[in-house]
Design an enzyme around this catalytic site. Structure first.
Site, PDB file in Angstrom:
ATOM      1  N   GLU A 101       2.587  14.284  -5.534  1.00 56.05           N
ATOM      2  CA  GLU A 101       3.711  14.057  -6.688  1.00 56.05           C
ATOM      3  C   GLU A 101       3.013  14.662  -8.017  1.00 56.05           C
ATOM      4  OE1 GLU A 101       5.272  10.131  -7.093  1.00 56.05           O
ATOM      5  OE2 GLU A 101       6.020  10.529  -9.039  1.00 56.05           O
ATOM      6  N   ASP A 132       9.119   2.080  -3.598  1.00 55.39           N
ATOM      7  CA  ASP A 132       8.973   0.920  -4.167  1.00 55.39           C
ATOM      8  C   ASP A 132       9.608   1.345  -5.734  1.00 55.39           C
ATOM      9  OD1 ASP A 132       7.053   2.678  -5.249  1.00 55.39           O
ATOM     10  OD2 ASP A 132       5.483   1.005  -5.226  1.00 55.39           O
ATOM     11  N   SER A 133       9.900   2.705  -5.799  1.00 54.70           N
ATOM     12  CA  SER A 133      10.844   3.095  -7.101  1.00 54.70           C
ATOM     13  C   SER A 133      12.141   2.129  -6.968  1.00 54.70           C
ATOM     14  CB  SER A 133      11.182   4.219  -6.941  1.00 54.70           C
ATOM     15  OG  SER A 133      11.723   4.693  -5.734  1.00 54.70           O
ATOM     16  N   LYS A 165       4.140   4.033   3.883  1.00 53.93           N
ATOM     17  CA  LYS A 165       3.437   4.835   2.827  1.00 53.93           C
ATOM     18  C   LYS A 165       2.523   4.256   1.989  1.00 53.93           C
ATOM     19  CE  LYS A 165       5.799   6.615  -0.880  1.00 53.93           C
ATOM     20  NZ  LYS A 165       4.838   6.307  -1.886  1.00 53.93           N
ATOM     21  N   GLU A 180      -0.201   4.437  -1.715  1.00 63.93           N
ATOM     22  CA  GLU A 180      -0.874   5.500  -2.660  1.00 63.93           C
ATOM     23  C   GLU A 180      -2.187   5.568  -2.669  1.00 63.93           C
ATOM     24  OE1 GLU A 180       0.889   4.795  -6.405  1.00 63.93           O
ATOM     25  OE2 GLU A 180       3.292   4.709  -5.843  1.00 63.93           O
ATOM     26  N   ASP A 186       7.567   1.772   1.953  1.00 65.98           N
ATOM     27  CA  ASP A 186       6.496   1.919   0.694  1.00 65.98           C
ATOM     28  C   ASP A 186       5.738   0.731   0.686  1.00 65.98           C
ATOM     29  OD1 ASP A 186       5.179   3.415  -1.038  1.00 65.98           O
ATOM     30  OD2 ASP A 186       7.092   3.365  -2.340  1.00 65.98           O
TER      31      ASP A 186
END
Ligand code: KIV
Length: 275
Positions: free
Chosen positions: A182, A44-45, A113, A115, A83
């Site tokens: 991270e 999602d960056s 993925k 978070e 993501d």
């Protein structure tokens, strides 16, 4: 040949490091897939790198699917992780499964993925139960960076480190096949990596992780807004791109581009069209 989940997992037991990079479009995915990259992450960056947002928070599921489909078209043989963006799984198990399935069914991703730590273990268990391979992501979690006090190294103190280790173990028990660490101290990443069977993939987490991931535009020197400490610029393409574009503009303006070698010619006398 696409790598299987078992192959990704077995890389850790063989002591073979995993190389992962972000990809957001078909042309870059095609380049990366020819270069021994084990996993592509449609992160999602892309919200910051491709869409010009200030953070990953505004990224939508539709935007992620749009880019993930392009990446799959460019890299049909790559192991691709999609993501889950902010808001696509925090609303409950049902949304998480529906959105996870979108990555697999619409974009042909191999895994997703998300978070979070203990707060997402139930969701990870449900996703894995629905047949969706899950990569976890702890430490600095950009979607909730404001709650962590900004983009800061996590797990420096022993209590914070203990929490991260417990979260990593809980996510493994919930069924995650791998985990991103991270921005954590390298020695903490070493302890976490040694405590898990699943491979750890680090970003700003030092050399002891089982693999590494970077934002491709960072390592190529193509994202100029900021460069985190952990990024090594393996190339510095921004100046090269700008210089090439400037030269293009100058040549267009003075009429030296296109040359005869870039033009299509014909014996027909088109001047008769003017009669
Ligand atoms: O969105 C992303 O690119 C990521 C990586 C930096 C791990 O989550």
């Amino acid at each position: 040949m696409r790598k299987s989940l078992a192959e990704i997992r077995s890389m850790k037991s063989r002591g073979e490091k995993i190389a992962m990079l972000t990809a957001y479009d078909a042309s870059m995915a095609r380049l990366l897939s020819g270069c021994d990259v084990d996993m592509l992450l449609v992160g999602d960056s892309l919200g910051m790198v491709m869409l010009g947002y200030d953070s990953t928070v505004p990224v939508t599921m539709d935007e992620m699917i749009h880019h993930a489909k392009a990446v799959r078209r460019g890299a049909p043989e790559s192991f691709i992780v999609g993501d889950l963006p902010y808001g696509s799984y925090q609303t409950g198990v049902r949304d998480a499964i529906n959105n996870g399935l979108r990555f697999l069914k619409e974009a042909d991703c191999d895994a997703i993925k998300l978070e979070g730590g203990l707060n997402v273990c139930g969701i990870v268990e449900a996703l894995v139960g629905a047949g969706i391979p899950v990569m976890a992501h702890i430490g600095l979690t950009p979607q909730t960076a404001s709650q962590l006090g900004g983009y800061k190294v996590q797990g420096k103190g022993i209590e914070d480190a203990r929490r991260l280790l417990a979260e990593a173990k809980a996510l493994e028990a919930a069924g995650a096949f791998s985990i991103i660490l991270e921005c954590v101290p390298d020695t903490l990443a070493k302890v976490i990596s040694a405590s898990l069977t699943m491979p750890t993939v680090g970003i700003g987490a030092g050399v002891h992780c089982d693999g590494q991931v970077l934002v491709t535009h960072d390592l190529l020197g193509m994202f100029e807004k900021f460069t985190p400490k952990f990024v090594k610029k393996f190339a510095d393409l921004s100046p090269l791109i700008k210089e090439s574009i400037r030269t293009y503009g100058q040549e267009v303006k003075k009429g030296s581009y296109p040359g005869i070698e870039h033009s299509f010619t014909s014996q027909t006398d088109y001047n008769t069209l003017l009669d």
